[in-house]
Write a protein that holds these residues in place. Structure first.
Motif, PDB file in Angstrom:
ATOM      1  N   CYS A 198       0.688  -1.196  -0.058  1.00  0.00           N
ATOM      2  CA  CYS A 198       0.003   0.105   0.025  1.00  0.00           C
ATOM      3  C   CYS A 198       0.946   1.339  -0.088  1.00  0.00           C
ATOM      4  O   CYS A 198       1.919   1.438   0.595  1.00  0.00           O
ATOM      5  CB  CYS A 198      -0.968  -0.134   1.234  1.00  0.00           C
ATOM      6  SG  CYS A 198      -2.242  -1.066   1.098  1.00  0.00           S
ATOM      7  N   GLY A 199       0.470   2.236  -0.714  1.00  0.00           N
ATOM      8  CA  GLY A 199       1.065   3.600  -0.777  1.00  0.00           C
ATOM      9  C   GLY A 199       0.730   4.220  -1.728  1.00  0.00           C
ATOM     10  O   GLY A 199      -0.365   4.073  -2.583  1.00  0.00           O
ATOM     11  N   LEU A 200       1.170   5.373  -2.115  1.00  0.00           N
ATOM     12  CA  LEU A 200       0.719   6.346  -3.101  1.00  0.00           C
ATOM     13  C   LEU A 200       0.792   5.665  -4.499  1.00  0.00           C
ATOM     14  O   LEU A 200       0.041   6.260  -5.401  1.00  0.00           O
ATOM     15  CB  LEU A 200       1.769   7.552  -3.088  1.00  0.00           C
ATOM     16  CG  LEU A 200       1.173   8.894  -4.008  1.00  0.00           C
ATOM     17  CD1 LEU A 200      -0.161   9.291  -3.827  1.00  0.00           C
ATOM     18  CD2 LEU A 200       2.120  10.278  -3.800  1.00  0.00           C
ATOM     19  N   GLU A 201       2.134   5.207  -4.739  1.00  0.00           N
ATOM     20  CA  GLU A 201       2.256   4.599  -6.054  1.00  0.00           C
ATOM     21  C   GLU A 201       1.152   3.472  -6.452  1.00  0.00           C
ATOM     22  O   GLU A 201       0.607   3.672  -7.442  1.00  0.00           O
ATOM     23  CB  GLU A 201       3.646   3.780  -6.384  1.00  0.00           C
ATOM     24  CG  GLU A 201       3.802   3.366  -7.434  1.00  0.00           C
ATOM     25  CD  GLU A 201       3.880   4.675  -8.725  1.00  0.00           C
ATOM     26  OE1 GLU A 201       3.587   4.296  -9.701  1.00  0.00           O
ATOM     27  OE2 GLU A 201       4.196   5.929  -8.189  1.00  0.00           O
ATOM     28  N   LEU A 202       0.963   2.772  -5.467  1.00  0.00           N
ATOM     29  CA  LEU A 202      -0.186   1.574  -5.622  1.00  0.00           C
ATOM     30  C   LEU A 202      -1.699   2.305  -5.557  1.00  0.00           C
ATOM     31  O   LEU A 202      -2.492   1.883  -6.591  1.00  0.00           O
ATOM     32  CB  LEU A 202      -0.267   0.710  -4.605  1.00  0.00           C
ATOM     33  CG  LEU A 202      -1.247  -0.421  -4.461  1.00  0.00           C
ATOM     34  CD1 LEU A 202      -1.300  -1.036  -5.805  1.00  0.00           C
ATOM     35  CD2 LEU A 202      -1.266  -1.331  -3.443  1.00  0.00           C
ATOM     36  N   SER A 203      -1.702   3.502  -5.030  1.00  0.00           N
ATOM     37  CA  SER A 203      -3.135   4.175  -4.981  1.00  0.00           C
ATOM     38  C   SER A 203      -3.359   4.818  -6.523  1.00  0.00           C
ATOM     39  O   SER A 203      -4.408   4.647  -7.081  1.00  0.00           O
ATOM     40  CB  SER A 203      -3.107   5.351  -3.981  1.00  0.00           C
ATOM     41  OG  SER A 203      -3.081   4.990  -2.763  1.00  0.00           O
ATOM     42  N   LYS A 204      -2.414   5.336  -6.909  1.00  0.00           N
ATOM     43  CA  LYS A 204      -2.342   5.840  -8.540  1.00  0.00           C
ATOM     44  C   LYS A 204      -2.758   4.962  -9.515  1.00  0.00           C
ATOM     45  O   LYS A 204      -3.512   5.051 -10.149  1.00  0.00           O
ATOM     46  CB  LYS A 204      -1.008   6.718  -8.760  1.00  0.00           C
ATOM     47  CG  LYS A 204      -0.835   7.779  -7.822  1.00  0.00           C
ATOM     48  CD  LYS A 204       0.606   8.332  -8.193  1.00  0.00           C
ATOM     49  CE  LYS A 204       0.798   8.861  -9.663  1.00  0.00           C
ATOM     50  NZ  LYS A 204       2.287   9.384  -9.724  1.00  0.00           N
ATOM     51  N   ARG A 205      -1.867   3.787  -9.493  1.00  0.00           N
ATOM     52  CA  ARG A 205      -1.828   2.717 -10.304  1.00  0.00           C
ATOM     53  C   ARG A 205      -3.700   2.088 -10.236  1.00  0.00           C
ATOM     54  O   ARG A 205      -4.232   1.906 -11.186  1.00  0.00           O
ATOM     55  CB  ARG A 205      -0.964   1.570 -10.238  1.00  0.00           C
ATOM     56  CG  ARG A 205      -1.282   0.456 -11.195  1.00  0.00           C
ATOM     57  CD  ARG A 205       0.111  -0.418 -11.074  1.00  0.00           C
ATOM     58  NE  ARG A 205       0.213  -1.209  -9.750  1.00  0.00           N
ATOM     59  CZ  ARG A 205       1.074  -0.909  -8.771  1.00  0.00           C
ATOM     60  NH1 ARG A 205       1.791   0.097  -8.981  1.00  0.00           N
ATOM     61  NH2 ARG A 205       1.027  -1.822  -7.830  1.00  0.00           N
ATOM     62  N   THR A 206      -3.967   1.954  -9.062  1.00  0.00           N
ATOM     63  CA  THR A 206      -5.392   1.410  -8.876  1.00  0.00           C
ATOM     64  C   THR A 206      -6.506   2.264  -9.442  1.00  0.00           C
ATOM     65  O   THR A 206      -7.615   1.889  -9.936  1.00  0.00           O
ATOM     66  CB  THR A 206      -5.515   1.083  -7.315  1.00  0.00           C
ATOM     67  OG1 THR A 206      -4.550   0.179  -6.627  1.00  0.00           O
ATOM     68  CG2 THR A 206      -7.132   0.510  -6.887  1.00  0.00           C
ATOM     69  N   LEU A 207      -6.346   3.790  -9.058  1.00  0.00           N
ATOM     70  CA  LEU A 207      -7.243   4.746  -9.443  1.00  0.00           C
ATOM     71  C   LEU A 207      -7.191   4.367 -11.058  1.00  0.00           C
ATOM     72  O   LEU A 207      -8.393   4.554 -11.637  1.00  0.00           O
ATOM     73  CB  LEU A 207      -6.969   5.912  -9.146  1.00  0.00           C
ATOM     74  CG  LEU A 207      -7.501   7.197  -9.380  1.00  0.00           C
ATOM     75  CD1 LEU A 207      -8.929   7.075  -8.909  1.00  0.00           C
ATOM     76  CD2 LEU A 207      -6.855   8.727  -9.033  1.00  0.00           C
ATOM     77  N   LEU A 208      -6.260   4.594 -11.703  1.00  0.00           N
ATOM     78  CA  LEU A 208      -6.252   4.515 -13.201  1.00  0.00           C
ATOM     79  C   LEU A 208      -6.655   3.169 -13.733  1.00  0.00           C
ATOM     80  O   LEU A 208      -7.476   3.173 -14.657  1.00  0.00           O
ATOM     81  CB  LEU A 208      -4.735   4.598 -13.772  1.00  0.00           C
ATOM     82  CG  LEU A 208      -4.092   5.972 -13.359  1.00  0.00           C
ATOM     83  CD1 LEU A 208      -2.534   6.092 -13.870  1.00  0.00           C
ATOM     84  CD2 LEU A 208      -4.739   7.160 -14.073  1.00  0.00           C
ATOM     85  N   ASP A 209      -6.533   2.044 -13.097  1.00  0.00           N
ATOM     86  CA  ASP A 209      -6.982   0.698 -13.343  1.00  0.00           C
ATOM     87  C   ASP A 209      -8.291   0.477 -13.297  1.00  0.00           C
ATOM     88  O   ASP A 209      -9.106  -0.095 -14.014  1.00  0.00           O
ATOM     89  CB  ASP A 209      -6.320  -0.322 -12.770  1.00  0.00           C
ATOM     90  CG  ASP A 209      -4.691  -0.547 -13.314  1.00  0.00           C
ATOM     91  OD1 ASP A 209      -4.239   0.300 -14.334  1.00  0.00           O
ATOM     92  OD2 ASP A 209      -3.980  -1.086 -12.534  1.00  0.00           O
TER      93      ASP A 209
END
Length: 396
Positions: free
Chosen positions: A69-80
């Motif tokens: 979990c973290g900012l990078e995963l959040s951004k990727r999850t949001l885009l996906d």
């Protein structure tokens, strides 16, 4: 079935404890005994103890296992996983602007003339259009939510975990639910503006703005992530109280008009206040946590082990619950005030300086206060009602 509103957080990309994934409610009872024996049965509505213990256990386990979990995963999850088009955003903004224009039109052409015709007191006439507008909207929106939950094939109210059955990222939103989202989302966009620039400012107006922002965030993100099934249930459980609140306030304004007191409106305001207090607890503090929060905190991971933004949406829903508890404290103060004063008023309003306060400060001679008491007794004998020091004729 397709999936409703609100709750999950960045949990993609980590290992969960193994949960048996539920299938559609129409097929989950047809699996063989060996398969069903290993399934986790979900109670549609547990008790408070079950909610606290199971939700805290599941959320702690999810947080502990969320090593990525973290900012990078959040951004990727949001885009996906977020699905929303520019046309939908434009339609939302247009409808929010349209609600503002409709309210202004109804206020100038209907509500203000009606307040003048009823000869309301100036302070009540200024607030009456706001309550009338909200009563019209919430009656319409709650009626539509009721239709979706009880007069269609959706089973979300009776079986809350079903909001996550067959959930898929990017799944289509049924037209009837999309209409509900457009209506509610654009209205709360309008309400943020209206609370600051159009409504009377109250003690809880700042909290109200936060409430509208959180609600709009829930509606927007739940639509984008296809958690729309939960959303309809949340809207149904909240809108009914707004209907009763505005109905009660209107009758408070109407019970003293044209220099007279109207008993019927006083009775209706008392009945409205009682039903409002009861349904606030039942819908927002009983059904909301036990139906919605249990489904979003516990059942969501059982049905969709890697559900996106699990913590984010649950945090917003918990914030909504805390605001419901905050407003319930106003209701408790209101009930105590009614029991002592025998008069229904909105305890959130800023009160004007009255003669009683002036007398307590020594600005008004004591004999004038006594004369006021004598006037109250005299008016009661002659069939009059005294409110705020004004003697008024009694009418049914």
């Amino acid at each position: 079935m397709e999936g409703f509103v609100v709750t999950r957080v960045c949990l993609v990309g980590r290992d969960y404890p193994h949960y048996k994934t539920k299938k559609s409610r129409h097929t989950r009872h047809t699996v063989d005994d060996s398969t069903s024996a290993g399934a986790v049965e979900m109670d549609p509505m547990p008790g408070y103890v079950d909610l606290i213990t199971k939700a805290s256990t599941v959320m702690y386990g999810a947080l502990r296992d969320c090593s990525a979990c973290g900012l990078e995963l959040s951004k990727r999850t949001l885009l996906d996983n977020a699905y929303i088009t520019w046309n939908e955003i434009f339609l939302f903004c247009f409808c929010a602007f349209l609600w503002t224009q409709i309210r202004q039109g109804l206020t100038e052409c209907l509500f203000k003339p009606l307040a003048e015709r009823c000869k309301l007191q100036n302070k009540d006439a200024a607030k009456m259009p706001e309550s009338a507008w909200k009563l019209v909207f919430y009656t319409m929106s709650w009626s539509y939510s009721t239709y979706l939950l009880f007069f269609t094939s959706y089973t979300f109210f009776y079986d809350p975990p079903s909001v996550f059955y067959d959930w898929k990222s990017g799944m289509s939103v049924p037209t009837d639910i999309a209409i509900a989202y457009l209506i509610q989302g654009s209205f709360y966009g309008h309400s943020i503006y209206a609370t600051v620039y159009m409504d009377a400012w109250r003690k809880d107006s700042a909290v109200m703005v936060v409430h509208h922002v959180i609600t709009l965030a829930l509606i927007s993100f739940s639509y984008a992530f296809r958690y729309h099934n939960v959303g309809v249930l949340v809207l149904f459980l909240h809108d009914i109280n707004d209907i009763q609140l505005e109905f009660t306030k209107l009758n408070v304004y109407l019970k003293s008009r044209g220099g007279s007191y109207y008993l019927l409106n006083d009775i209706l305001s008392n009945m409205g206040s009682v039903s409002f207090s009861i349904t606030w607890f039942w819908f927002r503090l009983y059904w909301f946590p036990l139906k919605v929060l249990y489904a979003t905190c516990v059942s969501s991971l059982q049905s969709v082990p890697h559900i996106p933004f699990y913590f984010f949406f649950n945090a917003l829903l918990l914030a909504l619950l805390l605001m419901n508890i905050y407003w319930f404290l106003f209701i408790v103060v209101f009930v105590v005030k009614v029991l002592k004063m025998k008069e229904v008023n909105d305890v959130r309003e800023y009160e004007e300086v009255e003669g009683v306060k002036a007398a307590a400060a020594g600005l008004v001679p004591a004999h004038q206060a006594n004369d006021s008491d004598h006037q109250h007794d005299h008016s009661a004998v002659h069939g009059k009602h005294v409110q705020n020091g004004v003697s008024k004729d009694k009418h049914l």
